[in-house]
Design a protein around this motif. Structure first.
Motif, short mmCIF file in Angstrom:
data_model
loop_
_atom_site.label_atom_id
_atom_site.label_comp_id
_atom_site.label_asym_id
_atom_site.label_seq_id
_atom_site.Cartn_x
_atom_site.Cartn_y
_atom_site.Cartn_z
N LEU A 39 0.82 -1.21 0.00
CA LEU A 39 0.00 0.00 0.00
C LEU A 39 0.86 1.27 0.00
N ASP A 40 2.11 1.16 0.45
CA ASP A 40 3.03 2.30 0.38
C ASP A 40 3.46 2.59 -1.06
N TYR A 41 3.14 1.66 -1.96
CA TYR A 41 3.51 1.81 -3.37
C TYR A 41 2.27 1.96 -4.24
N THR A 42 1.20 2.47 -3.63
CA THR A 42 -0.03 2.77 -4.38
C THR A 42 -0.31 4.27 -4.26
N ASN A 43 -1.31 4.73 -5.00
CA ASN A 43 -1.65 6.16 -4.90
C ASN A 43 -2.31 6.45 -3.55
N ALA A 44 -2.32 7.73 -3.19
CA ALA A 44 -2.76 8.14 -1.85
C ALA A 44 -4.20 7.73 -1.54
N PHE A 45 -5.08 7.86 -2.53
CA PHE A 45 -6.49 7.52 -2.30
C PHE A 45 -6.64 6.02 -2.05
N PHE A 46 -5.98 5.22 -2.85
CA PHE A 46 -6.09 3.77 -2.71
C PHE A 46 -5.50 3.32 -1.38
N LYS A 47 -4.37 3.90 -0.99
CA LYS A 47 -3.72 3.53 0.26
C LYS A 47 -4.62 3.82 1.46
N ALA A 48 -5.33 4.94 1.43
CA ALA A 48 -6.19 5.31 2.55
C ALA A 48 -7.48 4.50 2.56
N SER A 49 -8.05 4.27 1.38
CA SER A 49 -9.37 3.63 1.31
C SER A 49 -9.32 2.12 1.48
N TYR A 50 -8.24 1.49 1.06
CA TYR A 50 -8.18 0.02 1.06
C TYR A 50 -8.42 -0.56 2.46
N PRO A 51 -7.63 -0.19 3.48
CA PRO A 51 -7.90 -0.75 4.81
C PRO A 51 -9.16 -0.19 5.45
N ASN A 52 -9.46 1.09 5.18
CA ASN A 52 -10.62 1.71 5.84
C ASN A 52 -11.94 1.13 5.35
N VAL A 53 -12.04 0.83 4.07
CA VAL A 53 -13.26 0.22 3.55
C VAL A 53 -13.43 -1.17 4.16
N TYR A 54 -12.34 -1.92 4.25
CA TYR A 54 -12.39 -3.26 4.85
C TYR A 54 -12.86 -3.18 6.30
N LEU A 55 -12.27 -2.29 7.08
CA LEU A 55 -12.64 -2.16 8.50
C LEU A 55 -14.08 -1.69 8.65
N PHE A 56 -14.52 -0.80 7.77
CA PHE A 56 -15.91 -0.34 7.82
C PHE A 56 -16.87 -1.50 7.57
#
Length: 376
Positions: A39-56
């Protein structure tokens, strides 16, 4: 030999598995190891949304997540959705693709399906010629893990192998070595010494309650229910609660402990889970892959609560099927099981004996040895 270990931090377990393998590889000479979060090698939006969507989804819409999980694991749906998923992953991970091409590691070890899929795609196109090793961090895989160009799949137990074979993975590609956890979990540091260091009072049946790295689960409800126990029960048990990164839960339970009618120690995020497991008689937890592996390594009986529909319910079914854990569907059942174990040492002993059928305490070391001995 250059080895890249990669994971996606959508939950602490995948990272812990990667760190365990990295630590085990440190004992080998002639290897250069790098461990990264994709995720450190993805764009900023994807990095933030990927774990947050899962946790939500798992916290707010667990039923929807479960249906989503099983739907995408069906072959007809996966046939159509897999190309879309792979395209989106690669589109949002261009930095990771460039990193692979630039560093050209000899071996990629992946503890999450996302880097596996991307590296598999590069291998398929001839853009990466090294080896790809998939380390499945649950007892049963998901279609997401089926990166076709993987050289090896490392699984947890024999049922993992049976599942991978059913999914079409050739037998020679499957190695059963366990879910890797930090080698420290296979080391005993002495219960009495640890209890003094951790401030745990002796003379009680110690119940470890874990809410995962992100502090999810019914911990608050269980603690509140403890006040309703009878005097005899309250005099026997001591709760040890680890809240993870959930600071709100930590502060709330810390306040509650002042008025609680039984012994309770509350901790936030800790790096010495092995020590807390060693001083405990049983653990109340959600059945995440790494937590399971850690508890099995410590031969610690489990009371499973609120498994996430999908990967965790699959893990739960296997654990209870082997008699290494029980599932509590209500807070009342949690304490029924606690008192049953507390009043019956033979039950604890029997459960610990069955745990030995599933535990792979040297998984990280064995995986590191296997990786180091690969012929390139």
């Amino acid at each position: 030999m250059k080895i890249l270990i990669s994971y996606a931090c959508a939950g602490v377990g995948h990272k812990k598995a990667a760190l365990a393998i990295e630590k085990a590889l440190a004992g080998h000479s002639g290897v250069e190891v790098k461990n990264i979060d994709i995720l450190d090698y993805t764009n900023a939006f994807f990095k933030a949304s990927y774990p947050n969507v899962y946790l939500f989804l798992i916290n707010r819409l667990p039923t929807f997540w479960g249906l989503f999980y099983y739907l995408l694991d069906s072959r007809p749906v996966d046939f159509f959705m897999a190309p879309v998923r792979r395209f989106l992953h690669r589109l949002n991970s261009k930095k990771f693709v460039e990193f692979i091409k630039m560093t050209n590691p000899d071996i990629v070890v992946s503890t999450h399906f996302m880097p596996s899929e991307i590296v598999s795609g590069l291998k398929q196109k001839g853009e990466y010629k090294g080896k790809l090793i998939n380390v499945v961090t649950d007892f049963i895989a998901h279609s997401f893990w089926m990166a076709n160009e993987s050289d090896y799949f490392i699984g947890a137990i024999q049922k993992t192998k049976a599942d991978l074979l059913r999914r079409g993975v050739p037998e020679e590609k499957i190695k059963i070595m366990g879910i890797p956890c930090d080698p420290v979990f296979s080391i005993s540091k002495g219960k009495e010494t640890l209890m003094r260091q951790l401030g745990i009072e002796p003379g009680f049946f110690n119940v470890l309650m874990m809410s995962g790295g992100f502090g999810t689960g019914p911990m608050r409800d269980i603690v509140m229910r403890s006040n309703e126990l009878d005097l005899e029960a309250r005099s026997k048990i001591q709760l040890i609660v680890i809240c993870g990164k959930n600071e709100l839960l930590f502060h709330e339970l810390s306040r509650m402990s002042q008025d609680l009618k039984l012994k309770m120690k509350v901790f936030g995020y800790v790096n010495n889970v092995d020590e807390f497991m060693e001083v405990s008689d049983i653990v109340v937890t959600k059945p995440g892959g790494l937590t399971i592996s850690e508890a099995l390594s410590k031969t610690l009986p489990m009371i499973i609560v609120q498994p996430i529909l999908g990967q965790e319910t699959r893990n739960c079914k296997i654990l209870t099927g082997y008699g290494t854990a029980v599932q509590a569907n209500t807070t009342e059942e949690v304490f029924d099981y606690i008192m049953e174990f507390a009043s019956c040492p033979e039950k604890i002993l029997g459960t610990r004996t069955r745990i030995k059928l599933l535990r792979y305490p040297d998984a990280a070391k064995n995986i590191a040895d296997f990786v180091n001995n690969l012929t390139l």
